[in-house]
Design a protein around this motif. Structure first.
Motif, PDB file in Angstrom:
ATOM      1  N   PHE A 195       0.869  -1.162   0.000  1.00  0.00           N
ATOM      2  CA  PHE A 195       0.000   0.000   0.000  1.00  0.00           C
ATOM      3  C   PHE A 195       0.911   1.218   0.000  1.00  0.00           C
ATOM      4  O   PHE A 195       1.624   1.457   0.971  1.00  0.00           O
ATOM      5  N   VAL A 196       0.913   1.967  -1.093  1.00  0.00           N
ATOM      6  CA  VAL A 196       1.775   3.145  -1.205  1.00  0.00           C
ATOM      7  C   VAL A 196       1.096   4.323  -0.507  1.00  0.00           C
ATOM      8  O   VAL A 196      -0.101   4.568  -0.704  1.00  0.00           O
ATOM      9  N   GLY A 249       2.414  -3.333  -9.146  1.00  0.00           N
ATOM     10  CA  GLY A 249       1.866  -4.335  -8.226  1.00  0.00           C
ATOM     11  C   GLY A 249       1.318  -3.821  -6.912  1.00  0.00           C
ATOM     12  O   GLY A 249       0.852  -4.615  -6.095  1.00  0.00           O
ATOM     13  N   ALA A 250       1.383  -2.512  -6.670  1.00  0.00           N
ATOM     14  CA  ALA A 250       0.816  -1.985  -5.425  1.00  0.00           C
ATOM     15  C   ALA A 250      -0.688  -2.225  -5.407  1.00  0.00           C
ATOM     16  O   ALA A 250      -1.352  -2.164  -6.439  1.00  0.00           O
ATOM     17  N   LYS A 251      -1.220  -2.534  -4.228  1.00  0.00           N
ATOM     18  CA  LYS A 251      -2.660  -2.789  -4.085  1.00  0.00           C
ATOM     19  C   LYS A 251      -3.464  -1.493  -4.085  1.00  0.00           C
ATOM     20  O   LYS A 251      -4.595  -1.468  -4.547  1.00  0.00           O
ATOM     21  N   ALA A 252      -2.884  -0.443  -3.505  1.00  0.00           N
ATOM     22  CA  ALA A 252      -3.623   0.813  -3.377  1.00  0.00           C
ATOM     23  C   ALA A 252      -2.655   1.965  -3.204  1.00  0.00           C
ATOM     24  O   ALA A 252      -1.494   1.772  -2.832  1.00  0.00           O
ATOM     25  N   PHE A 253      -3.161   3.145  -3.466  1.00  0.00           N
ATOM     26  CA  PHE A 253      -2.387   4.377  -3.338  1.00  0.00           C
ATOM     27  C   PHE A 253      -3.144   5.291  -2.382  1.00  0.00           C
ATOM     28  O   PHE A 253      -4.307   5.601  -2.622  1.00  0.00           O
ATOM     29  N   ASP A 283     -10.432   1.218   5.076  1.00  0.00           N
ATOM     30  CA  ASP A 283     -11.215   0.828   3.896  1.00  0.00           C
ATOM     31  C   ASP A 283     -10.370   0.013   2.922  1.00  0.00           C
ATOM     32  O   ASP A 283     -10.810  -1.017   2.412  1.00  0.00           O
ATOM     33  N   ARG A 284      -9.153   0.479   2.637  1.00  0.00           N
ATOM     34  CA  ARG A 284      -8.305  -0.233   1.676  1.00  0.00           C
ATOM     35  C   ARG A 284      -7.885  -1.597   2.225  1.00  0.00           C
ATOM     36  O   ARG A 284      -7.815  -2.576   1.473  1.00  0.00           O
ATOM     37  N   HIS A 329      -8.936  -5.455   0.602  1.00  0.00           N
ATOM     38  CA  HIS A 329      -7.959  -6.477   0.225  1.00  0.00           C
ATOM     39  C   HIS A 329      -7.877  -7.625   1.227  1.00  0.00           C
ATOM     40  O   HIS A 329      -6.934  -8.410   1.196  1.00  0.00           O
ATOM     41  N   GLY A 330      -8.867  -7.689   2.138  1.00  0.00           N
ATOM     42  CA  GLY A 330      -8.998  -8.847   3.010  1.00  0.00           C
ATOM     43  C   GLY A 330      -8.078  -8.898   4.206  1.00  0.00           C
ATOM     44  O   GLY A 330      -7.872  -9.970   4.778  1.00  0.00           O
ATOM     45  N   TYR A 331      -7.540  -7.768   4.607  1.00  0.00           N
ATOM     46  CA  TYR A 331      -6.656  -7.775   5.776  1.00  0.00           C
ATOM     47  C   TYR A 331      -7.386  -7.438   7.066  1.00  0.00           C
ATOM     48  O   TYR A 331      -6.792  -7.464   8.123  1.00  0.00           O
ATOM     49  N   LEU A 332      -8.683  -7.131   6.975  1.00  0.00           N
ATOM     50  CA  LEU A 332      -9.498  -6.869   8.177  1.00  0.00           C
ATOM     51  C   LEU A 332     -10.816  -7.613   8.052  1.00  0.00           C
ATOM     52  O   LEU A 332     -11.290  -7.892   6.985  1.00  0.00           O
TER      53      LEU A 332
END
Length: 121
Positions: free
Chosen positions: A79-80, A97-101, A113-114, A118-121
């Motif tokens: 996540f950048v 390849g970053a998931k989000a900015f 939210d991000r 991406h399923g981390y929460l």
């Protein structure tokens, strides 16, 4: 979920701000890096699930880290978090390849939210 987190930013204040923004379940196993070279060293020798990455840093910038992750096949979700919000830069990091900015300073609700997306929460 037991996720390991790496926060990479040359600013100590920015690293702490991201750390404070993390939900409790992600704030238990966190490592910090001051530049891209440190981040790649940590990624090569540790199992890290999530990397929060700044772009503008000494030694090796965020683009260099993303290129290293890609070329070495390191499995990590990136996540950048950057103040450089130009669409071209956002497109570049996502193509690497970053998931989000996320815009710096990161807002906790957007970060959550991000992570949820991406399923981390």
């Amino acid at each position: 979920m037991g996720s390991s987190v790496l926060i990479c930013d040359d600013s100590n204040m920015a690293r702490k701000q991201v750390l404070r923004s993390l939900p409790e379940q992600l704030s238990k196993d966190v490592q910090l890096a001051k530049n891209g070279l440190e981040a790649l060293d940590i990624l090569r020798t540790n199992s890290i699930n999530v990397l929060f990455l700044d772009l503008t840093m000494p030694e090796l910038d965020g683009i260099g880290v993303l290129e290293g992750i890609k070329s070495e096949g390191i499995d990590v979700s990136v996540f950048v978090i950057s103040a450089d919000i130009q669409p071209e830069m956002q497109n570049k990091v996502l193509s690497l390849g970053a998931k989000a900015f996320l815009r710096k300073p990161v807002q906790t609700d957007l970060l959550v939210d991000r992570l949820q997306e991406h399923g981390y929460l």
